[in-house]
Design an enzyme around this catalytic site. Structure first.
Site, short mmCIF file in Angstrom:
data_model
loop_
_atom_site.label_atom_id
_atom_site.label_comp_id
_atom_site.label_asym_id
_atom_site.label_seq_id
_atom_site.Cartn_x
_atom_site.Cartn_y
_atom_site.Cartn_z
N GLU A 262 0.85 -1.20 0.00
CA GLU A 262 0.00 0.00 0.00
C GLU A 262 0.88 1.24 0.00
O GLU A 262 1.86 1.27 0.75
CB GLU A 262 -0.92 0.00 1.23
CG GLU A 262 -1.95 -1.12 1.17
CD GLU A 262 -2.97 -1.05 2.30
OE1 GLU A 262 -3.01 -0.06 3.05
OE2 GLU A 262 -3.75 -2.02 2.44
N HIS A 281 -8.00 1.44 1.02
CA HIS A 281 -7.95 1.27 2.49
C HIS A 281 -8.79 2.32 3.22
O HIS A 281 -8.27 3.09 4.04
CB HIS A 281 -6.49 1.29 2.98
CG HIS A 281 -6.34 0.60 4.32
ND1 HIS A 281 -5.20 -0.05 4.70
CD2 HIS A 281 -7.20 0.46 5.38
CE1 HIS A 281 -5.35 -0.56 5.91
NE2 HIS A 281 -6.56 -0.26 6.34
P1 NAD Z 1 -11.58 -8.96 16.25
O1 NAD Z 1 -10.40 -9.24 17.08
O2 NAD Z 1 -12.85 -8.56 16.90
O3 NAD Z 1 -11.90 -10.22 15.31
C1 NAD Z 1 -10.90 -10.98 14.72
C2 NAD Z 1 -11.37 -12.43 14.72
O4 NAD Z 1 -10.39 -13.21 14.03
C3 NAD Z 1 -11.51 -13.03 16.12
O5 NAD Z 1 -12.77 -13.61 16.28
C4 NAD Z 1 -10.38 -14.05 16.20
O6 NAD Z 1 -10.70 -15.17 16.99
C5 NAD Z 1 -10.20 -14.42 14.75
N1 NAD Z 1 -8.87 -14.94 14.46
C6 NAD Z 1 -7.67 -14.44 14.86
N2 NAD Z 1 -6.67 -15.20 14.40
C7 NAD Z 1 -7.23 -16.21 13.70
C8 NAD Z 1 -6.71 -17.32 13.00
N3 NAD Z 1 -5.40 -17.55 12.92
N4 NAD Z 1 -7.59 -18.15 12.40
C9 NAD Z 1 -8.92 -17.95 12.50
N5 NAD Z 1 -9.46 -16.91 13.15
C10 NAD Z 1 -8.63 -16.06 13.75
O7 NAD Z 1 -11.12 -7.83 15.20
P2 NAD Z 1 -12.06 -6.85 14.34
O8 NAD Z 1 -12.27 -5.60 15.07
O9 NAD Z 1 -13.22 -7.61 13.85
O10 NAD Z 1 -11.06 -6.51 13.14
C11 NAD Z 1 -10.63 -7.51 12.22
C12 NAD Z 1 -9.53 -6.98 11.33
O11 NAD Z 1 -10.05 -5.98 10.45
C13 NAD Z 1 -8.43 -6.23 12.08
O12 NAD Z 1 -7.45 -7.11 12.57
C14 NAD Z 1 -7.85 -5.31 11.02
O13 NAD Z 1 -6.73 -5.91 10.40
C15 NAD Z 1 -8.97 -5.17 10.01
N6 NAD Z 1 -9.41 -3.77 9.91
C16 NAD Z 1 -9.40 -3.18 8.68
C17 NAD Z 1 -9.80 -1.87 8.55
C18 NAD Z 1 -9.84 -1.19 7.20
O14 NAD Z 1 -9.67 0.02 7.13
N7 NAD Z 1 -10.05 -1.91 6.11
C19 NAD Z 1 -10.18 -1.14 9.68
C20 NAD Z 1 -10.20 -1.79 10.91
C21 NAD Z 1 -9.81 -3.10 11.02
#
Ligand code: NAD
Length: 307
Positions: A262, A281
């Site tokens: 990115e 993003h």
């Molecule tokens: P969260 O922690 O609530 O959910 C993540 C889920 O993934 C959890 O339920 C966890 O158990 C699961 N997980 C973790 N490792 C795993 C694995 N190896 N295998 C299977 N499942 C697994 O997080 P969230 O708030 O839902 O956010 C998720 C992701 O979204 C963040 O980590 C971030 O990278 C991304 N995000 C992107 C943006 C964007 O601008 N596009 C903004 C915010 C977050």
């Protein structure tokens, strides 16, 4: 006086909270590493977003730094190990962007399923692409959610209640029973999810276990008419494999907000494909998410120095 370096755009309300707490606020948008090293020398706290990177070099240059705050979720731009070694606290605002990212994921699903971006491009070229823009409905389709955490379950909720989609999910942990019941969501293996879902949406963090989770073999498991949505992190998908899958028709399309590199390099193959919708993003780029994130981390910093 506590000095807070704000190294990324931050909501005005958050800045005011810090000032009202009697802190000195120094603002500079996205300084590069050298400039950050200069700025951080006498800062007690620093606030960043997905940029700039707080590297080991930056942390080592920070003489007084006690707390690093990420106004958002992902901490992959912060060297957590280096921070831990120096006893520097790291805080974030995990729930602030949830609704915004979930809504973008739904937007990308619709954009790909109904070829909205493609049709818009054609309109601007003066082409009435009615036939080429034949799409599919979301109703009744199976949504495969990979990572049923905050964002994943919010997407599932909108998709289930709003579009009548069936929900299956894969997660390292089973999600709470109430959520499974509310969404009639079934916990399945990754393989089963990829084989069954009409739309696969990614919501796992980028950690070693999830790097290239979606690779060539797994893309081949997906249905030929399936759509992949990635609003998680670029590294969760092997980009080269995805390009192949989109070009050779292993899957029907993709909606992407995040990339392995990115910004996505200009002229990247992904930009040449009609069956992919790309956004830069912008998952948490809403006024509401920015305000929530800013206010939450400002509150955490104030709380920290009160103690
Ligand atoms: P969260 O922690 O609530 O959910 C993540 C889920 O993934 C959890 O339920 C966890 O158990 C699961 N997980 C973790 N490792 C795993 C694995 N190896 N295998 C299977 N499942 C697994 O997080 P969230 O708030 O839902 O956010 C998720 C992701 O979204 C963040 O980590 C971030 O990278 C991304 N995000 C992107 C943006 C964007 O601008 N596009 C903004 C915010 C977050």
């Amino acid at each position: 006086m506590v000095k807070v370096l704000v190294a990324a755009p931050l909501h005005e309300k958050a800045i005011n909270l810090l000032k009202d707490a009697g802190f000195e606020v120094v603002y500079e948008e996205y300084p590069d590493e050298e400039r950050l090293i200069e700025l951080i020398r006498d800062a007690d706290a620093v606030i960043v977003r997905s940029k700039p990177r707080i590297t080991r070099r930056v942390i080592e240059a920070a003489g007084k730094l006690k707390i690093i705050a990420r106004a958002g979720v992902g901490l992959d731009n912060i060297d957590l190990e280096a921070a831990k070694e120096k006893g520097i606290e790291v805080v974030n605002a995990p729930a602030a962007p949830t609704q915004s990212v979930a809504e973008l994921a739904i937007g990308l699903m619709l954009a790909v399923a109904r070829k909205i971006a493609f049709a818009d491009r054609k309109m601007r070229e003066g082409v009435w692409a009615k036939k080429q823009a034949m799409g599919v409905e979301l109703k009744g389709k199976t949504l495969g959610v990979i990572g049923m955490g905050r964002i994943g379950s919010t997407v599932a909720r909108i998709a289930h209640h709003g579009f009548g989609m069936k929900i299956i999910y894969y997660d390292a942990r089973r999600c709470p029973k109430e959520i499974e019941k509310e969404l009639k969501a079934k916990c399945v293996s990754l393989e089963e999810l990829l084989k069954e879902a009409d739309i696969v949406t990614l919501h796992v963090p980028l950690v070693p276990a999830t790097r290239h989770l979606i690779n060539e073999n797994r893309l081949k498991l997906m249905k030929k008419n399936a759509i992949l949505i990635n609003t998680a992190r670029g590294g969760v998908v092997d980009t080269n494999a995805l390009v192949k899958a989109l070009k050779e028709g292993w899957i029907a399309g993709a909606g992407l907000d995040v990339y392995e590199e990115e910004p996505l390099p200009p002229g990247h193959t992904l930009t040449k494909l009609d069956n992919v919708v790309l956004t830069p993003h912008i998952g948490s780029s809403t006024l509401e998410a920015q305000e929530r994130a800013g206010v939450e981390v400002a509150g955490k910093i104030i709380e920290f120095f009160k103690k």
